[in-house]
Design a protein around this motif. Structure first.
Motif, short mmCIF file in Angstrom:
data_model
loop_
_atom_site.label_atom_id
_atom_site.label_comp_id
_atom_site.label_asym_id
_atom_site.label_seq_id
_atom_site.Cartn_x
_atom_site.Cartn_y
_atom_site.Cartn_z
N ALA A 59 -8.22 -12.48 168.69
CA ALA A 59 -7.60 -13.14 167.84
C ALA A 59 -5.99 -13.11 168.07
O ALA A 59 -5.38 -14.02 167.59
N LEU A 60 -5.41 -12.18 168.65
CA LEU A 60 -4.30 -11.84 168.81
C LEU A 60 -3.82 -12.65 170.21
O LEU A 60 -2.69 -12.83 170.31
N GLN A 61 -4.60 -13.16 170.99
CA GLN A 61 -4.24 -13.84 172.32
C GLN A 61 -3.30 -14.87 172.01
O GLN A 61 -2.39 -14.96 173.01
N ALA A 66 2.08 -16.73 173.54
CA ALA A 66 3.39 -17.35 173.35
C ALA A 66 4.61 -16.54 173.50
O ALA A 66 5.65 -16.92 174.05
N HIS A 67 4.28 -15.09 173.25
CA HIS A 67 5.37 -14.11 173.65
C HIS A 67 5.59 -14.08 174.89
O HIS A 67 6.78 -14.04 175.32
N PRO A 80 11.39 -11.90 168.00
CA PRO A 80 10.16 -12.14 168.48
C PRO A 80 9.60 -10.87 169.05
O PRO A 80 8.35 -10.59 168.84
N ASP A 81 10.29 -9.99 170.08
CA ASP A 81 9.79 -8.88 170.62
C ASP A 81 9.19 -7.95 169.39
O ASP A 81 8.28 -7.30 169.51
N GLN A 82 10.27 -7.58 168.36
CA GLN A 82 9.75 -6.62 167.45
C GLN A 82 8.50 -7.28 166.69
O GLN A 82 7.52 -6.34 166.25
N ALA A 83 8.40 -8.50 166.39
CA ALA A 83 7.36 -9.23 165.72
C ALA A 83 6.21 -9.09 166.48
O ALA A 83 5.33 -8.64 166.00
N ALA A 84 5.98 -9.45 167.68
CA ALA A 84 4.97 -9.25 168.58
C ALA A 84 4.40 -7.81 168.73
O ALA A 84 3.16 -7.35 168.61
N SER A 85 5.48 -6.72 168.79
CA SER A 85 5.08 -5.52 168.96
C SER A 85 4.53 -4.79 167.80
O SER A 85 3.34 -4.15 167.60
N VAL A 88 0.93 -6.22 167.55
CA VAL A 88 0.05 -5.56 168.44
C VAL A 88 -0.40 -4.16 168.02
O VAL A 88 -1.58 -3.69 167.79
N GLN A 89 0.64 -3.42 167.11
CA GLN A 89 0.33 -2.14 166.81
C GLN A 89 -0.67 -2.29 165.50
O GLN A 89 -1.63 -1.45 165.39
N THR A 90 -0.44 -3.15 164.64
CA THR A 90 -1.25 -3.26 163.44
C THR A 90 -2.51 -3.69 163.92
O THR A 90 -3.70 -3.25 163.11
N THR A 91 -2.64 -4.57 164.91
CA THR A 91 -4.01 -5.06 165.40
C THR A 91 -4.70 -3.52 165.96
O THR A 91 -6.05 -3.60 165.65
#
Length: 160
Positions: A59-61, A66-67, A80-85, A88-91
């Protein structure tokens, strides 16, 4: 609008199925009254929960794609880097919890395995399944899932 077989539409169908389970298990009925029914349902829910980590990962793909393509935007102009990170961590946390849920449901399934229904004082003559015949023309004396035959499952059960 989502295509009928899109991942979101399929997840909606799964959520609706769980909602239907919640409603159908509120009171006993023909298909929901014996320990073997609980055993079967918990086994299926355990199976479902074992598949969640893969679904969550995949689901995160779109976010990671996009990142990586430098096409990820964030409301409010945030990084965007912080948001993507963070995503990923919460996933990873969600995946770990899904795995623990699967393990817990497997334990419940095992605990339900030996349970049956005592028919010593009950009359199962009205059960249409008990009146059914097997391939040899013999009736199943306790095929209604009562567990009195030691199986704790109906002989016509196809869940195995």
């Amino acid at each position: 609008m989502n295509h009928p077989q899109s991942p979101v539409a399929l997840a909606d169908q799964a959520a609706e199925a769980v909602r239907a389970i919640n409603h159908s298990t509120r009171a006993p009925g023909a298909d929901w009254q014996y320990p073997s029914d609980a055993y079967s349902l918990i086994g299926t829910l355990a199976h479902l929960s074992r598949m969640l980590p893969q679904a969550i990962t995949q689901a995160l793909q779109p976010v990671t794609d996009a990142h990586q393509a430098d096409r990820l935007t964030v409301d409010g102009g945030k990084d965007p880097d912080q948001a993507a990170s963070s995503a990923v961590q919460t996933t990873r946390v969600a995946i770990g919890r899904a795995q623990r849920l699967a393990e817990a449901l497997d334990q419940v399934h095992s605990a339900l395995s030996p349970l049956g229904y005592d028919t010593a004082d009950d009359d199962f003559d009205d059960c249409p399944l008990c009146e059914a015949e097997d391939d040899d023309g013999e009736g199943y004396p306790h095929c209604c899932g009562c567990g009195a035959d030691g199986s704790s499952e109906r002989p016509d059960c196809t869940c195995a």
